[in-house]
Scaffold this motif. Structure first.
Motif, PDB file in Angstrom:
ATOM      1  N   SER A  17       0.829  -1.199   0.000  1.00 39.17           N
ATOM      2  CA  SER A  17       0.000   0.000   0.000  1.00 39.17           C
ATOM      3  C   SER A  17       0.864   1.250   0.000  1.00 39.17           C
ATOM      4  O   SER A  17       1.871   1.300   0.715  1.00 39.17           O
ATOM      5  CB  SER A  17      -0.889   0.016   1.249  1.00 39.17           C
ATOM      6  OG  SER A  17      -1.539   1.252   1.383  1.00 39.17           O
ATOM      7  N   PRO A  18       0.463   2.259  -0.773  1.00 37.65           N
ATOM      8  CA  PRO A  18       1.190   3.529  -0.712  1.00 37.65           C
ATOM      9  C   PRO A  18       0.715   4.429   0.427  1.00 37.65           C
ATOM     10  O   PRO A  18       1.246   5.500   0.625  1.00 37.65           O
ATOM     11  CB  PRO A  18       0.890   4.171  -2.076  1.00 37.65           C
ATOM     12  CG  PRO A  18      -0.444   3.630  -2.457  1.00 37.65           C
ATOM     13  CD  PRO A  18      -0.496   2.238  -1.875  1.00 37.65           C
ATOM     14  N   GLY A  19      -0.313   3.995   1.180  1.00 40.68           N
ATOM     15  CA  GLY A  19      -0.720   4.781   2.337  1.00 40.68           C
ATOM     16  C   GLY A  19      -2.208   4.810   2.581  1.00 40.68           C
ATOM     17  O   GLY A  19      -2.991   4.158   1.891  1.00 40.68           O
ATOM     18  N   LEU A  20      -2.586   5.576   3.596  1.00 42.26           N
ATOM     19  CA  LEU A  20      -3.974   5.724   4.029  1.00 42.26           C
ATOM     20  C   LEU A  20      -4.405   7.176   3.878  1.00 42.26           C
ATOM     21  O   LEU A  20      -3.579   8.085   3.934  1.00 42.26           O
ATOM     22  CB  LEU A  20      -4.123   5.353   5.505  1.00 42.26           C
ATOM     23  CG  LEU A  20      -3.742   3.960   5.940  1.00 42.26           C
ATOM     24  CD1 LEU A  20      -3.843   3.856   7.456  1.00 42.26           C
ATOM     25  CD2 LEU A  20      -4.620   2.934   5.273  1.00 42.26           C
ATOM     26  N   ASP A  21      -5.717   7.356   3.745  1.00 33.61           N
ATOM     27  CA  ASP A  21      -6.307   8.693   3.736  1.00 33.61           C
ATOM     28  C   ASP A  21      -7.398   8.735   4.794  1.00 33.61           C
ATOM     29  O   ASP A  21      -7.962   7.704   5.166  1.00 33.61           O
ATOM     30  CB  ASP A  21      -6.956   8.993   2.372  1.00 33.61           C
ATOM     31  CG  ASP A  21      -5.975   8.952   1.216  1.00 33.61           C
ATOM     32  OD1 ASP A  21      -4.827   9.377   1.402  1.00 33.61           O
ATOM     33  OD2 ASP A  21      -6.377   8.487   0.136  1.00 33.61           O
ATOM     34  N   GLU A  22      -7.700   9.927   5.263  1.00 29.06           N
ATOM     35  CA  GLU A  22      -8.877  10.163   6.099  1.00 29.06           C
ATOM     36  C   GLU A  22      -8.944   9.304   7.365  1.00 29.06           C
ATOM     37  O   GLU A  22     -10.021   8.870   7.768  1.00 29.06           O
ATOM     38  CB  GLU A  22     -10.164   9.960   5.284  1.00 29.06           C
ATOM     39  CG  GLU A  22     -10.251  10.822   4.054  1.00 29.06           C
ATOM     40  CD  GLU A  22     -11.461  10.504   3.193  1.00 29.06           C
ATOM     41  OE1 GLU A  22     -12.492  10.053   3.745  1.00 29.06           O
ATOM     42  OE2 GLU A  22     -11.388  10.717   1.977  1.00 29.06           O
ATOM     43  N   LEU A  23      -7.822   9.068   8.008  1.00 28.36           N
ATOM     44  CA  LEU A  23      -7.811   8.276   9.240  1.00 28.36           C
ATOM     45  C   LEU A  23      -8.507   9.050  10.354  1.00 28.36           C
ATOM     46  O   LEU A  23      -8.178  10.205  10.622  1.00 28.36           O
ATOM     47  CB  LEU A  23      -6.371   7.950   9.649  1.00 28.36           C
ATOM     48  CG  LEU A  23      -6.171   7.294  11.009  1.00 28.36           C
ATOM     49  CD1 LEU A  23      -6.888   5.945  11.069  1.00 28.36           C
ATOM     50  CD2 LEU A  23      -4.683   7.132  11.285  1.00 28.36           C
ATOM     51  N   ARG A  24      -9.503   8.384  10.976  1.00 29.70           N
ATOM     52  CA  ARG A  24     -10.228   8.995  12.091  1.00 29.70           C
ATOM     53  C   ARG A  24     -10.374   7.984  13.225  1.00 29.70           C
ATOM     54  O   ARG A  24     -10.794   6.849  13.003  1.00 29.70           O
ATOM     55  CB  ARG A  24     -11.639   9.427  11.657  1.00 29.70           C
ATOM     56  CG  ARG A  24     -11.673  10.450  10.550  1.00 29.70           C
ATOM     57  CD  ARG A  24     -11.221  11.828  11.043  1.00 29.70           C
ATOM     58  NE  ARG A  24     -11.275  12.809   9.989  1.00 29.70           N
ATOM     59  CZ  ARG A  24     -10.262  13.109   9.168  1.00 29.70           C
ATOM     60  NH1 ARG A  24      -9.114  12.502   9.286  1.00 29.70           N
ATOM     61  NH2 ARG A  24     -10.394  14.035   8.249  1.00 29.70           N
TER      62      ARG A  24
END
Length: 149
Positions: A81-88
């Motif tokens: 994975s190149p990463g995560l978005d919108e982590l809450r």
């Protein structure tokens, strides 16, 4: 093996069952997030958490453990994975909670520069035993395309 071409936008999966233990919460916090409310009942009681709470990073690690087990079940051709978005981190997670996950594929597209893979964007929601969402994020996954021939 489940390849990029086998993934459809809109597909949903529900999986996992992860018991949150006091020992694991304390061990993770000592190693990676030694804030008082992750280490001490007394310190946590004096905060909005009210009692010992797992680190949000620990919740992400527990979600990852459930996701990997889920992917093993159908041999997903994951390339990382190149990463995560919108982590809450929406609600605290406490020892004694039981976590589970749901995912929904939001988008899938072939890579413009790497024909051997596609990029898949999915929303992950982690729930506790009361079906309350405790963590959400959008994951970006690289999935191998089906080999020619």
């Amino acid at each position: 093996m489940r390849f990029f071409e086998d993934i459809a936008v809109g597909e949903k999966h529900s999986f996992g069952s992860y018991p949150v233990t006091r020992e694991e919460v304390l061990d993770f916090a000592r190693k990676y997030d030694p804030q008082p409310f992750h280490l001490s009942d007394e310190a946590a009681a004096a905060t909005h958490f009210g009692r010992l709470a797992a680190s949000g990073w620990h919740v992400c690690a527990m979600a990852m453990a459930m996701l990997v087990e889920h992917m093993k079940a159908f041999e997903q051709a994951s390339l990382g994975s190149p990463g995560l978005d919108e982590l809450r981190w929406q609600r605290p997670v406490h020892p004694g909670d039981m976590l589970r996950c749901e995912t929904e594929v939001l988008a899938a597209r072939p890579s413009a520069s790497r024909p051997e893979m596609g990029l898949v964007k999915s929303r992950m929601t982690v729930f506790n035993q009361d079906d309350v969402a405790v963590t959400t994020f959008v994951s970006n996954a690289m999935i191998a395309t089906r080999p020619a021939g």
